[in-house]
Design a protein around this motif. Structure first.
Motif, mmCIF file in Angstrom:
data_model
loop_
_atom_site.group_PDB
_atom_site.id
_atom_site.type_symbol
_atom_site.label_atom_id
_atom_site.label_comp_id
_atom_site.label_asym_id
_atom_site.label_seq_id
_atom_site.Cartn_x
_atom_site.Cartn_y
_atom_site.Cartn_z
ATOM 1 N N SER A 63 0.840 -1.194 0.000
ATOM 2 C CA SER A 63 0.000 0.000 0.000
ATOM 3 C C SER A 63 0.871 1.238 0.000
ATOM 4 O O SER A 63 1.762 1.376 0.825
ATOM 5 C CB SER A 63 -0.909 0.011 1.240
ATOM 6 N N ALA A 64 0.581 2.142 -0.896
ATOM 7 C CA ALA A 64 1.314 3.406 -0.926
ATOM 8 C C ALA A 64 0.822 4.336 0.181
ATOM 9 O O ALA A 64 1.567 5.175 0.668
ATOM 10 C CB ALA A 64 1.142 4.072 -2.289
ATOM 11 N N ASP A 65 -0.449 4.173 0.583
ATOM 12 C CA ASP A 65 -1.027 5.064 1.594
ATOM 13 C C ASP A 65 -0.588 4.726 3.017
ATOM 14 O O ASP A 65 -0.488 5.606 3.860
ATOM 15 C CB ASP A 65 -2.558 5.007 1.540
ATOM 16 N N ARG A 66 -0.380 3.440 3.294
ATOM 17 C CA ARG A 66 -0.012 3.011 4.647
ATOM 18 C C ARG A 66 1.154 2.029 4.546
ATOM 19 O O ARG A 66 1.032 0.852 4.818
ATOM 20 C CB ARG A 66 -1.199 2.378 5.346
ATOM 21 N N SER A 67 2.296 2.556 4.160
ATOM 22 C CA SER A 67 3.460 1.717 3.933
ATOM 23 C C SER A 67 4.031 1.188 5.245
ATOM 24 O O SER A 67 3.636 1.601 6.329
ATOM 25 C CB SER A 67 4.519 2.498 3.165
ATOM 26 N N GLN A 68 5.002 0.302 5.132
ATOM 27 C CA GLN A 68 5.634 -0.296 6.300
ATOM 28 C C GLN A 68 6.334 0.769 7.133
ATOM 29 O O GLN A 68 6.863 1.731 6.603
ATOM 30 C CB GLN A 68 6.616 -1.361 5.851
#
Length: 119
Positions: A63-68
């Motif tokens: 996910s680009a919105d909630r990356s690691q």
């Protein structure tokens, strides 16, 4: 010649003790509980550290919105000398103004935070 060595891999989380216990079950090691910060001294590898993060939002992958979410603590002999080198490599300071601390925070060229920490 390298500038630093990996001191710890740090994971933000809502409950450092619980997450340290989980990873201790996976990789073994000794838990050192300092409250909002918990180290897992893993056998044969770098320290895993767990940092309490108020308002923590779990990452989603991919996910680009909630990356690691994690950062590296890199131990160095001389903070001032290492700072010059990481800035020359393209890092930018995020929280490096307080010279009385034993660590300074920077971002890598992609924006990931990391800390230089005095040995």
């Amino acid at each position: 010649m390298s500038v630093a060595k990996v001191g710890a891999v740090v994971l933000d989380c809502p409950d450092p003790r619980a997450l340290a216990g989980f990873y201790a079950g996976l990789v073994g090691g000794t838990i050192v509980d300092e409250g909002e910060w918990v180290d897992l001294k893993a056998d044969g590898g770098p320290t895993l550290a767990f940092q309490a993060a108020p308002g923590y939002v779990a990452p989603e992958w991919p996910s680009a919105d909630r990356s690691q979410q994690f950062h590296l603590d890199l131990t160095v002999e001389d903070l001032d000398a290492a700072e010059k080198e990481v800035l020359a490599l393209g890092a930018r300071p995020l929280d490096a103004d307080d010279r009385s601390r034993t660590f300074r925070v920077y971002a890598d060229p992609a924006g990931h935070p990391f800390c230089l920490c005095a040995c």
